[in-house]
Design a protein around this motif. Structure first.
Motif, PDB file in Angstrom:
ATOM      1  N   LEU A   1       3.769   1.300  -3.666  1.00  0.00           N
ATOM      2  CA  LEU A   1       4.844   2.047  -3.114  1.00  0.00           C
ATOM      3  C   LEU A   1       4.567   2.310  -1.918  1.00  0.00           C
ATOM      4  CD1 LEU A   1       3.829   3.029  -6.369  1.00  0.00           C
ATOM      5  CD2 LEU A   1       5.851   4.591  -6.233  1.00  0.00           C
ATOM      6  N   ASP A   2       5.622   2.595  -1.199  1.00  0.00           N
ATOM      7  CA  ASP A   2       5.585   3.208   0.229  1.00  0.00           C
ATOM      8  C   ASP A   2       5.031   4.547   0.350  1.00  0.00           C
ATOM      9  OD1 ASP A   2       7.892   4.283   0.024  1.00  0.00           O
ATOM     10  OD2 ASP A   2       8.978   3.027   1.269  1.00  0.00           O
ATOM     11  N   ASP A   3       4.886   5.139   1.053  1.00  0.00           N
ATOM     12  CA  ASP A   3       4.446   6.652   1.179  1.00  0.00           C
ATOM     13  C   ASP A   3       5.631   7.568   0.941  1.00  0.00           C
ATOM     14  OD1 ASP A   3       1.818   6.523   1.556  1.00  0.00           O
ATOM     15  OD2 ASP A   3       1.835   6.099   3.644  1.00  0.00           O
TER      16      ASP A   3
ATOM     17  N   ILE B   1       9.077   1.539  -4.348  1.00  0.00           N
ATOM     18  CA  ILE B   1       8.519   0.626  -4.984  1.00  0.00           C
ATOM     19  C   ILE B   1       8.814  -0.465  -4.155  1.00  0.00           C
ATOM     20  CG2 ILE B   1       8.176  -1.185  -6.829  1.00  0.00           C
ATOM     21  CD1 ILE B   1       8.810   1.183  -8.864  1.00  0.00           C
ATOM     22  N   VAL B   2       7.669  -1.043  -3.373  1.00  0.00           N
ATOM     23  CA  VAL B   2       7.754  -2.405  -2.448  1.00  0.00           C
ATOM     24  C   VAL B   2       7.218  -3.445  -3.166  1.00  0.00           C
ATOM     25  CG1 VAL B   2       7.512  -0.751  -0.289  1.00  0.00           C
ATOM     26  CG2 VAL B   2       5.458  -1.841  -1.409  1.00  0.00           C
ATOM     27  N   ASN B   3       6.500  -3.475  -4.366  1.00  0.00           N
ATOM     28  CA  ASN B   3       6.122  -4.455  -5.040  1.00  0.00           C
ATOM     29  C   ASN B   3       5.710  -4.078  -6.341  1.00  0.00           C
ATOM     30  OD1 ASN B   3       5.675  -7.532  -5.526  1.00  0.00           O
ATOM     31  ND2 ASN B   3       4.871  -7.493  -3.478  1.00  0.00           N
ATOM     32  N   LYS B   4       5.981  -4.929  -7.395  1.00  0.00           N
ATOM     33  CA  LYS B   4       5.531  -4.536  -8.714  1.00  0.00           C
ATOM     34  C   LYS B   4       5.115  -6.002  -9.552  1.00  0.00           C
ATOM     35  CE  LYS B   4       7.520  -2.123 -12.835  1.00  0.00           C
ATOM     36  NZ  LYS B   4       8.632  -1.610 -13.225  1.00  0.00           N
ATOM     37  N   LYS B   5       4.065  -5.909 -10.328  1.00  0.00           N
ATOM     38  CA  LYS B   5       3.789  -6.870 -11.122  1.00  0.00           C
ATOM     39  C   LYS B   5       3.602  -6.414 -12.686  1.00  0.00           C
ATOM     40  CE  LYS B   5       1.390 -10.773 -12.505  1.00  0.00           C
ATOM     41  NZ  LYS B   5       1.550 -12.202 -12.101  1.00  0.00           N
TER      42      LYS B   5
ATOM     43  N   ILE C   1      -4.034  -6.803  -8.106  1.00  0.00           N
ATOM     44  CA  ILE C   1      -3.846  -6.027  -7.091  1.00  0.00           C
ATOM     45  C   ILE C   1      -4.041  -6.539  -5.836  1.00  0.00           C
ATOM     46  CG2 ILE C   1      -4.872  -3.931  -6.091  1.00  0.00           C
ATOM     47  CD1 ILE C   1      -5.478  -3.238  -8.789  1.00  0.00           C
ATOM     48  N   GLU C   2      -4.884  -7.699  -5.644  1.00  0.00           N
ATOM     49  CA  GLU C   2      -5.091  -8.020  -4.354  1.00  0.00           C
ATOM     50  C   GLU C   2      -3.629  -8.990  -4.404  1.00  0.00           C
ATOM     51  OE1 GLU C   2      -7.406  -8.770  -1.858  1.00  0.00           O
ATOM     52  OE2 GLU C   2      -8.930  -7.314  -2.658  1.00  0.00           O
ATOM     53  N   LYS C   3      -3.325  -9.869  -5.327  1.00  0.00           N
ATOM     54  CA  LYS C   3      -2.265 -10.575  -4.822  1.00  0.00           C
ATOM     55  C   LYS C   3      -0.951  -9.492  -4.468  1.00  0.00           C
ATOM     56  CE  LYS C   3      -3.487 -14.038  -8.392  1.00  0.00           C
ATOM     57  NZ  LYS C   3      -2.870 -14.263  -9.729  1.00  0.00           N
ATOM     58  N   LEU C   4      -0.742  -8.392  -5.091  1.00  0.00           N
ATOM     59  CA  LEU C   4       0.329  -7.429  -4.572  1.00  0.00           C
ATOM     60  C   LEU C   4       0.227  -7.315  -3.170  1.00  0.00           C
ATOM     61  CD1 LEU C   4       0.885  -4.529  -7.235  1.00  0.00           C
ATOM     62  CD2 LEU C   4       2.476  -6.583  -6.720  1.00  0.00           C
ATOM     63  N   PHE C   5      -1.138  -7.104  -2.541  1.00  0.00           N
ATOM     64  CA  PHE C   5      -1.209  -6.809  -1.356  1.00  0.00           C
ATOM     65  C   PHE C   5      -0.778  -8.062  -0.513  1.00  0.00           C
ATOM     66  CE2 PHE C   5      -4.883  -3.644  -2.276  1.00  0.00           C
ATOM     67  CZ  PHE C   5      -3.927  -2.442  -1.994  1.00  0.00           C
ATOM     68  N   ALA C   6      -1.317  -9.006  -1.044  1.00  0.00           N
ATOM     69  CA  ALA C   6      -0.925 -10.392  -0.202  1.00  0.00           C
ATOM     70  C   ALA C   6       0.694 -10.549  -0.070  1.00  0.00           C
ATOM     71  CB  ALA C   6      -1.620 -11.601  -0.757  1.00  0.00           C
TER      72      ALA C   6
END
Length: 132
Positions: A17-19, A23-27, A43-48
């Motif tokens: 989530l942004d601050d 939600i900016v990305n979800k898995k 989690i690393e894939k979400l960052f990528a």
């Protein structure tokens, strides 16, 4: 960025989530018996997926679903959340119920920090008793 984890049952959910709490990305996936093995990689894939600028150092807080749910799933998710928060020196909050994400976000924006989230299993764990 805020990391949110719900590992109590299948499917497993992780969100970035942004601050502002968007939600900016979800898995969402069926981790089954591979949760401990796969969680950090997911989690690393979400960052990528959020571009090269997003990394562990961008985390400002962690929200984790604390139960009720699977003994092993909660144990893995909550331990992960506590470890990330401790290692990054950021707040961690636990939340329950259907609106766990909104509740956890409110706690973070109110400046709360559980420091160590403990699980709420909803029932005693089904662990075999010693035979002696």
């Amino acid at each position: 960025m805020i990391l949110a984890l719900k590992t109590s049952d299948n499917p497993t959910e992780i969100c970035l989530l942004d601050d502002n709490g968007k939600i900016v990305n979800k898995k969402v996936w069926n981790a089954e018996r591979n949760l401990a093995r796969d969680l950090f990689g997911e989690i690393e894939k979400l960052f990528a997926r959020n571009g090269p600028a997003k990394k562990w150092e961008d985390l400002t807080g962690v929200i984790v679903f604390r139960g009720p749910g699977s003994f092993t799933g909660l144990r893995i998710g909550i331990t992960t959340a506590n470890a990330i928060a401790y290692g990054r020196e950021i707040p961690v909050v636990g939340a329950t119920g259907d609106n766990w994400l909104a509740s956890g976000l409110k706690k973070l924006t109110d400046g709360q920090n559980d420091k160590i989230v403990l699980p709420e299993y909803g029932a005693p764990p089904r662990i075999t008793t010693p035979k002696k």
